[in-house]
Each structure stands twice: as structure tokens, then as C-alpha cells.
Motif scaffolding. Sequence first.
Motif, short mmCIF file in Angstrom:
data_model
loop_
_atom_site.label_atom_id
_atom_site.label_comp_id
_atom_site.label_asym_id
_atom_site.label_seq_id
_atom_site.Cartn_x
_atom_site.Cartn_y
_atom_site.Cartn_z
N CYS A 1 1.65 2.14 -6.38
CA CYS A 1 0.30 2.31 -5.83
C CYS A 1 -0.08 3.78 -5.77
O CYS A 1 -1.18 4.17 -6.19
CB CYS A 1 0.24 1.67 -4.45
SG CYS A 1 -1.34 1.85 -3.61
N SER B 1 0.80 -1.23 0.00
CA SER B 1 0.00 0.00 0.00
C SER B 1 0.83 1.28 0.00
O SER B 1 0.27 2.36 -0.22
CB SER B 1 -0.92 0.01 1.23
OG SER B 1 -1.76 -1.12 1.22
N SER C 1 -6.86 -2.90 -10.14
CA SER C 1 -5.81 -3.00 -9.15
C SER C 1 -5.17 -1.64 -8.90
O SER C 1 -5.05 -0.83 -9.81
CB SER C 1 -4.74 -3.99 -9.61
OG SER C 1 -3.59 -3.87 -8.83
N THR C 2 -4.77 -1.42 -7.64
CA THR C 2 -4.03 -0.19 -7.33
C THR C 2 -2.55 -0.48 -7.15
O THR C 2 -1.80 0.36 -6.70
CB THR C 2 -4.57 0.45 -6.03
OG1 THR C 2 -4.45 -0.52 -4.98
CG2 THR C 2 -6.00 0.87 -6.18
N PHE C 3 -2.14 -1.71 -7.48
CA PHE C 3 -0.75 -2.08 -7.27
C PHE C 3 0.18 -1.44 -8.28
O PHE C 3 1.27 -1.01 -7.95
CB PHE C 3 -0.57 -3.59 -7.31
CG PHE C 3 -1.42 -4.34 -6.33
CD1 PHE C 3 -1.95 -3.71 -5.21
CD2 PHE C 3 -1.71 -5.68 -6.52
CE1 PHE C 3 -2.73 -4.39 -4.31
CE2 PHE C 3 -2.48 -6.37 -5.61
CZ PHE C 3 -3.01 -5.72 -4.51
N SER D 1 -2.96 5.94 -8.04
CA SER D 1 -3.99 6.72 -7.35
C SER D 1 -3.99 8.17 -7.81
O SER D 1 -5.07 8.77 -7.99
CB SER D 1 -3.76 6.65 -5.83
OG SER D 1 -3.82 5.32 -5.36
#
Length: 975
Positions: free
Chosen positions: A571, A566, A610-612, A575
Amino acid sequence: MEEFVNDAYIPSELVNCSSDACTVTYYCYLIELKQDYDDPIGVHDIVLALRTELDPEIASTKFEMRVERGNLLLSLRQVETIHLSPHLVQRCRRFQTTLFRILLHNDDVSDEFCLGDEPQIDYLLLPATTLNQRLSNSSIDWKTVSSVPFLSEDQCNCWYYPHPVMTKTGLVCSCKLQNCVVKAFHNGSIYIIDGIMDLNGNSRLRNGGKRAPTYKEHFKNNYGIQLQFENQTLLDARSLFKVKNYLHKGRQMKQKGSTSMMPAELPPEVCSVIMSPISISTIYSFTFIPSIMHRLESLLMAFGLKKMLLDNCMQKDIPVFKLLKAITTKECQEDYDCESLGTLGNSFLRYAATQQLFKTNQNLREGSLTQMRDKIICNAALFTFGSSQRLPGFIRKGHFNPKQWIIPGDNSKFLSLTEEVISSRTRVYVCGMKRKMKHKVVADVVAALIGTFVSTGLGGEEAALSFMNWIGIKVDTNVIPYEIHLNVSPEKLVNVTLLESLLNYIFREPSLLVEALTDGSYNCTENYQRLEFLGDAVLDYLITQYFYKEYHNESSELLTIMRTISVTNECFALSAIRAKLHEHIIRDSKELDKRIAATVNEVEKLSVKSTFGWELDICFPNVLADIIESLAGAIYVDSGYNKEAVFQSIRPLLEPLVTPETAQLQPLGELHELCQRGTYQRKKSRVACGNGVTVSIEVKAKEITCKHTAKANNEKTAEKVASKEVIKLLKVTNFDSMQFLLFGSLFCILSVVLDKNIGEDASGHEECHAEEEQPCIDKDQVEGESAVICETHFEEEGPLINEMHSQQLESASNGVRKSCEINFEAELIALTQQGILKVEHVPLLASFLTAQPSMRLTDLPSVRCSFGYYVLWEFLHYIESTPLRVLLEDGCARFLGFFDALSMFPFDITWLNKYKMQIVSPPADAPSRALEKAVKEIEIIDQQLAILQAKKADLQERASELSSILDSPYSVFQQ
């Protein structure tokens, strides 16, 4: 890593001087044991007698231990205070020392029980009376305590006529041999006697049949011993229990059978009595004591640390067990360790040091601040801080070995103990046993102690700051006004209203918003780097704290992974793009514009939510991630150092946050974990070229080498791409060993239910060949899942696997299988420790994978390629359906159990898709009845198997009856 030698502390509650000149007072605590499993051998309670009264927090201890077939529940409670004369103390010491030497070391007994004036480990462990005896008498079973030394001439109180038996010790009443411990001189072993048998020296060996030699002949032929009292009844003996570490989290439980004890029949004349009377249940119960006392000693050590902290820096009470977690390293291999608390503590330490440096050095740039922070929070600094307050002695390091447990009162294990006062209320003893410890271990425990304070709820952060200041890390939470260096109107550079709406935060000082969005390429005296330095630490701590509170029941490994995921640049960059923050960056660089545009273009192509950010094989401009952190820093400063305001504003931008179900390591971290777990060798090489960097990653996994080379604009991206590809290769080789065996099992089943010549079935074979023949596809031309491998060149009894890739599959499966045979069980245990695999599946998986180590797909029975693949595909498609599961429950239980266990592994069953290119697409009118026929055949086989098993059981029962009749002439005479 640097190592140092230090002393281990021993709690003062367990150490005393035992002078033989006066009566000693002992505080008695009942160790109540309760079995959560069925076993013919029960457990008895045990009395712990200490010279020091325990704190109520320790005196009410409860915990579980994993034993042979289930859980053993333990609770501690105070029962009475007793006063013992030196003679009684010596008797108690003799009892416990003798019993533990027998159990732990199979030792002969000596008389080193004398009392002395020097400090030594001094407490008593004695058998407890039964509940009804406790109501009016002492809780200690003094009759059993007096079982040693055994004196054959002691008066016998048999209610029946005494029956003397000749032993190596001399004449002994038979009643004293009912429950005792003996040493057999014919082999030097020590045995537990659980009764007297109906056999004597002239009886034939039990379970040996009518032609077996007699016990008299057996001892003469094997040991050269001529039994003088051959008519004496034999003793029902059992081998000693094995004392184990019942605190180890990787312990395996037995599914069947009782506590393991090898039976034996002993003539009394070859035995010398060591202890009598003592029951087998009492001896069994004492096998758990080393593990119990190790846990209790650890709790007392944590309690000593608690008293030291209360004397110096702790304003609020912290549970002892939480402190125990903080001082327990992962190396101990117990159900808890300091890792999750250390992750939280490291995060808070970084946050506290960052905000302190930020507010007190407002004229320094980000680079200088980072260097100053690293000197405070690095492992070397934490080691120095922890050592200055004598913390290393409290640390629990290494898994517990019962063989090395110090038997209390055993002078043969004499230690030189020195008292050390470490605070006004805390004293410990230092023993002469030195141990090596890495500096990082001390640093990890210091961080875990910080995390312990932080995790205590309201006031936890203040307590953590107090602890940090005590060990030497000078930080505070005082608010110092921030100096604004920008002299420009914020509205001229950014859309303040839009950004405040996006961030759900109204700025008191909008200039902070401008500073947070200004890139270094813009011609300005200030940029976002100072705020990014602050916001990075604030966000890291907030996210770590959130995961610790939200998922406190998850494993420490998973919490660390979730936190790592996170707070990565990928990430944060994703975002920022999804929130369109990149459109507000104040910059003056065409190159940066191009890179941002390229990144945004790639992100828009993502089909997953995905936010990876690891799906993209491009290099993110750092500014995309940095502005998330700089905005967090700006809000933190503007709100007067209010962390909650930061989290409420930034968290929506990071949604969806990672969960235990979606957690997945970044490629570099995942590859590191795979290599560490499998002890693989990893090599990295890089070559700089004109327009980028080429990175090669090579991993040697036992006999297989996986390698990939990638080129990118920078080294980090190239390494990420190469690591991703190597991981894919490793997973194929690692898990294909199981996949090959899974396919092999399916084909074995199919070979039973489908005749080898099933292709000649009019409903199947002919229709399968109704299609027009096509030329075979060369393996170099096979691309994607649409490729079709035809069967034109296969003979009527052709191989199961297409010739063009059979060698490749065979080579890979053989190499991986060899490595799995060597280390597979250890790898499975490692997976249980990570919470990936259930403990009960390990024996099943291990036995399955070693059942047919030489099996290869090309060795299996031959069926037609296209038809075989078609039925296999259908079989796999329906394998999880309830009706088929019910039908296969008996005949294929072993396979289904393996399939269930396989589903616990962290990879999707969609790996079957990559085999589609090996499967011939069946014609539309292909025989759908093939699977139904297979199921019916399995039903028939299962019915036949059940009949055979019933017949087998009946025959075994008859054979047993006949054997018993033949072995007993008296029984034959009766009949």
C-alpha cells in the motif's frame, strides 16, 4: 503458546457470610423483563436482593438477550430495602435453590439450606409481584416464595367448595394443582402443571383416535402401573424449559411456534408435588436468570477493576461497559470482545515505546532500536506486566455454560472462598476453581486496556500512558530535541520547495527531509532508517485510530482487516509511486534503479485504482514503502512530535483509504483466514534457484487438495503469487458446491417449465440447428471466454453437460458436497459471527444445501445442450428483475431466498463469467420467446399449486372435525 494456571475472581458484592444469629438487610433491585416478541407464555419481573448496595452505574443496567423468537429487554432499578430474619432468608434460599436445581439439573430436592459463618455466594432471586400489588405491598411475591416445601395439609382458601385429589404426596386440594411443579414417579421426570384437563383415566389418549388405548391401559401396558383412581381428572403437564446461554452471539431464533414445551397428561396419583403455587410464567422467567446474572457478575467484575484502576492510575472516569469489553476474550462468543480495543491499544503501545526509544537513544541504529522495542511490547513482556498487577483474575475466558452456573445459597455446590484485597477500595474473592490461560490472552487484555484509555477521547492518551507506567512500561511524551547529523545543504540534494508542496508541510529543518529520502546505497553517514523506524509506528497508530473512530460500529474483525490493509508495504509503495516520490530518492545503486523502474512500469499498467498493491506479482523494493514512513517520521520530529501534522500531510498520499466495502485481506492473510475457518491443512515448501525462489503452497480442504507453485525474485513475492492462485482454487471448490446446487436448482425449475423435448419446438429447435456444424473443441484447447463448445456430437436426448468436462464437475461437486454436509452449518455460523451472513439466512441455507445431497448436474433431466445453456443464461440474466421476481415469488420462494442469501457472501456474482466457455453462443435469431414461455408455465403451475393447497386445507379441516366427533360419544349423541 505458554499456559499458566490462575484463579478466577468473584465480585465481593455477591459474597457474604450468612449467620443465623441476626436479621439481615437486603437491597432489592427489580429485574424488569420485556418481551419483544409474541409468545403465549409471558414473562414476570424478578427481584434481586443483595447484601451490598450497588453503584448507580450498575444499578441502572440495561441490555438485550436473544431468546427463542426475538429479543428480551432487561432493565435493572432499585426498589426497596428489606430486613429478613434468618428464617425468611432460609425460606428464600430454599425457593431459589429448589427451582434452579429443577431447571438446571432436573434434580431431586434436598434440605441443604443451612446458614453458615463462612463466606459464600449469597444473594436472593425471588419472584416479583404484579405492578398493581407493588403500589401498596412488597415487591416480592411471598406466596410463590412459600411454594416450597409443599405441605398437603396446609389450609386451603378456595373460594369454591374444596375438591380433594389423591396424589403420590397424599390428598391435595385441586386448587393447589392448577399451578405447580410435580415429579412423576412412573418415569422420574419433573413437569410443570398448567391446569386440570377434562380427561380422566378412562379417556382415550389425546389425539390418538377412537381406537387408542385409555390412559389407564396406557400406564398399565407401558409402566406396569394400575391406576387406583381412574376417575380423577388428569393434570395438564408440560416438560421443563431448557435453560440456555442467551448471551451467545451465534444464537438462532425460531421463526414459528412458541416456547418449546412437550405436553403430557398425568394422572394425579403418579405425581408428587414439589412446588405449589407457582405459575408457568414465573418458571419461564427464571430460565433467563443464569444468563442475566452472568452478565451482571461480569459487570461487577469490570467495576471492581475500575475501582482498582482509579486507586492507582486512572485520572478520568471510564464507562464500566468499555472495561467489560476489554476483559472479555473472543472465546466468550458474546456480542463484544477485546479485539478492536486490543488493536488500538497495541498500535498505541508500539507508537509510545517507539517514540520513547527514538528520542532517548539518538545514537543507536534502527536494528538496535527494533530489538529494544520488541522486548517491551512482546506478548511475554505484556504477560509479565499484567500479572504483576493481578489482572488475570479479572479476565473473562470461555463461553458461558448455564449448567455450570453456581446457584446462590446452594451448599451442595460449596466453594472455598478467600478474600483478597487488591486496592484500597477493591476487594474480591478467590474461589478454589483453577483455570488454564495462555500468556497471549493476558497480553491481549493488557493491550485492550491500553486501547480503552486511548479511546476515551480528550486526555485518553495521557491516561493510557499513566496505566502503562503503572504496570511497568516506562514511557512519556516529553519532547527531546533531535540531533541532526547531516552537514550538507538540503537544496543541493533534493528539491525542498517541490517536496514541501507535495507534502503540504513546510519544514523548519529541511535536513530532516534529506535524511528521510537518503537510501543506504548513497555514500552518506545517515540514511532514512531511523526516521522510518519512528514513522512506521506513528503512521500505524494514526491510521488505526482513524479507523476506530470512523467505523466504531463495525465488527472488530473488519477493523483489524482495514488497519492491516492500510499499513502494508504494498500500500505504501503504490502511494509513493503515484506521488512520484521515487523520483526524489537519494541513491547510488543501478540495481535499485532497475527495480524501481520495473515496479513503476508495472504500476502504470494497473487498470484499477486500488492502493492495496496485491494485483502485482512483482517484488517491491523496500525503499518505496519505507520513504512514506520516513517522511512521516521526519514531519513528526520537525513538528515537535505533532501527530496531527503527520496525518494531515501523509493521508492525501494514501487516498483512497480503505472502507468496509473495499476491505480485502492480502493473499497470505486471506489464505490463513480460509484455512483457519475451514480447519484446512496448509503446507509450504521453497526451493532456492539461481535467479530466484520457487514456493509451493498446498492446502488440503477436506477431500480436495489445492496446490500451486510460483517462482519470483524473492520468497515473499513467490508466496504471495502462489497464495493468490490457491485462494482462487479454494473459492471455486468451497463456493462451487453452492454454485453447483444453484445451477441444479435452475435446471430443476427449467425441467418443470420446459418439456424434455422442447428442442422439437419449431420456433426453437430448428432455428438452433440452422447454423453450420463445427468440430468439437478439445478441453486442452479451450482458452479464454471466447471459446465455444458446440453440440454436434450430442444425441437427441443427449446429456445436459458436455462429456469432456462432466467428470471434472461431478468429481469436484461430490467431494465438496461431502465436506459441506459435515461442517456446513458450523461454517455458516462462523460467517454470521464475522458479519458476512445474516443470522436469519442460516437455517434457509443449511436446509437448501442438504435438501438433495445426492443431486448432480449429470443426473438432471436431459435437454439439448445449446438450448438449455441459452435458456439458463437468459434466466440468470433476468433473475433480479422485478417483474420476474414477482412472478416467481410463490412457486420459487425457496430458490429466491437462497439466491438472496448467496448474495451476502464476499464474492462477486461475476463468477458466472467463468462458465461462459461452457455456453454455446446462441444465433442472433434464436428464440427469445423461450424465457417468456417458461414464465407463463411457472404462472400456471403456481395457480394449480394454490388450488391444490386450498383443497388440502379444506380436507384437513373436515378430517379434524370428523376425528373430534368420532373421539367423543357425547358429541355424537348431541348431534
